[in-house]
Design a protein around this motif. Structure first.
Motif, PDB file in Angstrom:
ATOM      1  N   LEU A 244       0.423   0.582   8.696  1.00  0.00           N
ATOM      2  CA  LEU A 244      -1.009   0.639   8.381  1.00  0.00           C
ATOM      3  C   LEU A 244      -1.768   1.423   9.453  1.00  0.00           C
ATOM      4  O   LEU A 244      -2.626   2.255   9.152  1.00  0.00           O
ATOM      5  CB  LEU A 244      -1.551  -0.797   8.285  1.00  0.00           C
ATOM      6  N   SER A 245      -1.414   1.182  10.711  1.00  0.00           N
ATOM      7  CA  SER A 245      -2.074   1.875  11.819  1.00  0.00           C
ATOM      8  C   SER A 245      -1.761   3.369  11.800  1.00  0.00           C
ATOM      9  O   SER A 245      -2.632   4.202  12.060  1.00  0.00           O
ATOM     10  CB  SER A 245      -1.614   1.255  13.148  1.00  0.00           C
ATOM     11  N   ARG A 246      -0.512   3.710  11.472  1.00  0.00           N
ATOM     12  CA  ARG A 246      -0.145   5.130  11.363  1.00  0.00           C
ATOM     13  C   ARG A 246      -0.953   5.810  10.256  1.00  0.00           C
ATOM     14  O   ARG A 246      -1.442   6.929  10.427  1.00  0.00           O
ATOM     15  CB  ARG A 246       1.350   5.277  11.068  1.00  0.00           C
ATOM     16  N   LEU A 247      -1.074   5.127   9.114  1.00  0.00           N
ATOM     17  CA  LEU A 247      -1.849   5.681   7.994  1.00  0.00           C
ATOM     18  C   LEU A 247      -3.318   5.846   8.377  1.00  0.00           C
ATOM     19  O   LEU A 247      -3.953   6.843   8.022  1.00  0.00           O
ATOM     20  CB  LEU A 247      -1.718   4.778   6.760  1.00  0.00           C
ATOM     21  N   GLU A 248      -3.818   4.870   9.123  1.00  0.00           N
ATOM     22  CA  GLU A 248      -5.219   4.942   9.563  1.00  0.00           C
ATOM     23  C   GLU A 248      -5.445   6.188  10.422  1.00  0.00           C
ATOM     24  O   GLU A 248      -6.447   6.885  10.279  1.00  0.00           O
ATOM     25  CB  GLU A 248      -5.579   3.681  10.349  1.00  0.00           C
TER      26      GLU A 248
ATOM     27  N   SER B 172      -9.612   2.103   7.625  1.00  0.00           N
ATOM     28  CA  SER B 172      -9.519   1.624   9.011  1.00  0.00           C
ATOM     29  C   SER B 172      -9.563   0.101   9.037  1.00  0.00           C
ATOM     30  O   SER B 172     -10.226  -0.538   8.215  1.00  0.00           O
ATOM     31  CB  SER B 172     -10.641   2.212   9.865  1.00  0.00           C
ATOM     32  N   TYR B 173      -8.825  -0.452   9.984  1.00  0.00           N
ATOM     33  CA  TYR B 173      -8.667  -1.907  10.087  1.00  0.00           C
ATOM     34  C   TYR B 173      -8.895  -2.370  11.522  1.00  0.00           C
ATOM     35  O   TYR B 173      -8.740  -1.602  12.471  1.00  0.00           O
ATOM     36  CB  TYR B 173      -7.245  -2.310   9.671  1.00  0.00           C
ATOM     37  N   ASP B 174      -9.241  -3.634  11.634  1.00  0.00           N
ATOM     38  CA  ASP B 174      -9.184  -4.331  12.914  1.00  0.00           C
ATOM     39  C   ASP B 174      -7.891  -5.138  12.893  1.00  0.00           C
ATOM     40  O   ASP B 174      -7.565  -5.778  11.882  1.00  0.00           O
ATOM     41  CB  ASP B 174     -10.388  -5.262  13.083  1.00  0.00           C
ATOM     42  N   TYR B 175      -7.162  -5.102  13.983  1.00  0.00           N
ATOM     43  CA  TYR B 175      -5.851  -5.745  14.049  1.00  0.00           C
ATOM     44  C   TYR B 175      -5.879  -6.883  15.063  1.00  0.00           C
ATOM     45  O   TYR B 175      -6.302  -6.691  16.197  1.00  0.00           O
ATOM     46  CB  TYR B 175      -4.781  -4.739  14.473  1.00  0.00           C
TER      47      TYR B 175
ATOM     48  N   GLU C   3       8.976 -12.345  10.684  1.00  0.00           N
ATOM     49  CA  GLU C   3       8.333 -13.572  11.164  1.00  0.00           C
ATOM     50  C   GLU C   3       6.971 -13.372  11.815  1.00  0.00           C
ATOM     51  O   GLU C   3       6.133 -14.276  11.789  1.00  0.00           O
ATOM     52  CB  GLU C   3       9.271 -14.282  12.157  1.00  0.00           C
ATOM     53  N   SER C   4       6.722 -12.231  12.424  1.00  0.00           N
ATOM     54  CA  SER C   4       5.450 -12.004  13.118  1.00  0.00           C
ATOM     55  C   SER C   4       4.308 -11.921  12.113  1.00  0.00           C
ATOM     56  O   SER C   4       4.495 -11.551  10.957  1.00  0.00           O
ATOM     57  CB  SER C   4       5.516 -10.717  13.944  1.00  0.00           C
ATOM     58  N   GLU C   5       3.113 -12.280  12.566  1.00  0.00           N
ATOM     59  CA  GLU C   5       1.939 -12.271  11.690  1.00  0.00           C
ATOM     60  C   GLU C   5       0.779 -11.569  12.378  1.00  0.00           C
ATOM     61  O   GLU C   5       0.261 -12.038  13.384  1.00  0.00           O
ATOM     62  CB  GLU C   5       1.545 -13.695  11.307  1.00  0.00           C
ATOM     63  N   VAL C   6       0.403 -10.426  11.814  1.00  0.00           N
ATOM     64  CA  VAL C   6      -0.739  -9.668  12.304  1.00  0.00           C
ATOM     65  C   VAL C   6      -1.839  -9.761  11.253  1.00  0.00           C
ATOM     66  O   VAL C   6      -1.606  -9.474  10.078  1.00  0.00           O
ATOM     67  CB  VAL C   6      -0.373  -8.177  12.521  1.00  0.00           C
ATOM     68  N   THR C   7      -3.019 -10.182  11.671  1.00  0.00           N
ATOM     69  CA  THR C   7      -4.149 -10.230  10.741  1.00  0.00           C
ATOM     70  C   THR C   7      -4.841  -8.877  10.759  1.00  0.00           C
ATOM     71  O   THR C   7      -5.317  -8.424  11.804  1.00  0.00           O
ATOM     72  CB  THR C   7      -5.150 -11.339  11.140  1.00  0.00           C
ATOM     73  N   CYS C   8      -4.860  -8.226   9.606  1.00  0.00           N
ATOM     74  CA  CYS C   8      -5.450  -6.896   9.469  1.00  0.00           C
ATOM     75  C   CYS C   8      -6.699  -7.010   8.598  1.00  0.00           C
ATOM     76  O   CYS C   8      -6.604  -7.416   7.435  1.00  0.00           O
ATOM     77  CB  CYS C   8      -4.459  -5.929   8.835  1.00  0.00           C
ATOM     78  N   THR C   9      -7.842  -6.668   9.175  1.00  0.00           N
ATOM     79  CA  THR C   9      -9.111  -6.800   8.462  1.00  0.00           C
ATOM     80  C   THR C   9      -9.683  -5.430   8.152  1.00  0.00           C
ATOM     81  O   THR C   9      -9.945  -4.635   9.061  1.00  0.00           O
ATOM     82  CB  THR C   9     -10.131  -7.588   9.316  1.00  0.00           C
ATOM     83  N   ASP C  10      -9.859  -5.164   6.858  1.00  0.00           N
ATOM     84  CA  ASP C  10     -10.438  -3.898   6.416  1.00  0.00           C
ATOM     85  C   ASP C  10     -11.878  -3.815   6.908  1.00  0.00           C
ATOM     86  O   ASP C  10     -12.692  -4.685   6.616  1.00  0.00           O
ATOM     87  CB  ASP C  10     -10.399  -3.814   4.888  1.00  0.00           C
ATOM     88  N   ARG C  11     -12.191  -2.800   7.689  1.00  0.00           N
ATOM     89  CA  ARG C  11     -13.523  -2.700   8.291  1.00  0.00           C
ATOM     90  C   ARG C  11     -14.616  -2.498   7.253  1.00  0.00           C
ATOM     91  O   ARG C  11     -15.764  -2.874   7.487  1.00  0.00           O
ATOM     92  CB  ARG C  11     -13.555  -1.544   9.295  1.00  0.00           C
TER      93      ARG C  11
END
Length: 196
Positions: free
Chosen positions: A138-142, A148-151, A114-122
């Motif tokens: 995604l953060s672990r992979l980064e 890299s993403y902004d979360y 249900e949670s929604e995190v917006t992940c933006t490719d830098r």
């Protein structure tokens, strides 16, 4: 889903084998809907202290994976961790096991669906919306050198732990291991004591 199917999903022969980090990870991260009453069948047959420790380890690992900027969701997940640990430690009858399972079910639904995190490719600026579970992946992979993403976790913060659960969060901090150094445990050196 019934208990037998859940055990098959977790690759366990019986509930008492639920004693490892991977068991809890498989439970909360899988894509299958697990009803709270099936969780109760499982957790009424496990060792509460062992489950509490597994929960603590799982959440500590998840918190470490959060991006440094995700302060609000860090505080929220730390509160959920303490509440779940406290509830399972206090689960000494059917009602308290049920309450723990209700809270665990709510966490699984929020965390994995249900949670929604917006992940933006830098680099490309492309956005994708993921549940917290997948945003942490995604953060672990980064951190391993991938894109890299902004979360943006701001849409995930509408999660209510009821007061009953929060009352038990204090139990999660009871067994803080003491250091073997007496000075760390409150002892004070007497400077007037003669040298031996």
């Amino acid at each position: 889903m019934d208990l037998q199917k859940l055990l098959e999903l977790l690759e366990l022969d019986e509930p008492q084998e639920f004693e490892y980090f991977e068991n809890f990870a498989d439970l909360v991260e899988n894509d299958d809907e697990v009803p709270a009453d099936v969780l109760c069948e499982l957790f009424s047959q496990v060792e509460p202290e062992a489950v509490s420790e597994i929960i603590g380890n799982y959440f500590d690992d998840a918190l470490e994976a959060l991006p440094d900027s995700a302060t609000d969701v860090y505080v929220l997940m730390d509160s959920i961790k303490k509440a779940l640990m406290g509830l399972i430690r206090a689960a000494d009858d059917d009602d308290s096991v049920q309450h723990f399972c209700d809270e665990l079910h709510k966490f699984k639904q929020w965390f994995s669906f249900e949670s929604e995190v917006t992940c933006t490719d830098r680099e490309s600026g492309k956005e994708k919306t993921l549940p917290v579970r997948d945003a942490l992946t995604l953060s672990r992979l980064e951190k391993l050198g991938h894109e890299s993403y902004d979360y943006d976790f701001s849409e995930c913060l509408d999660y209510e732990l009821d007061e009953y659960a929060m009352d038990f969060s204090d139990l999660a901090e009871e067994d803080v291991p003491e250091s073997e150094d007496p000075l760390d445990n409150g002892f004070v050196l007497d400077e007037n004591q003669p040298d031996e």
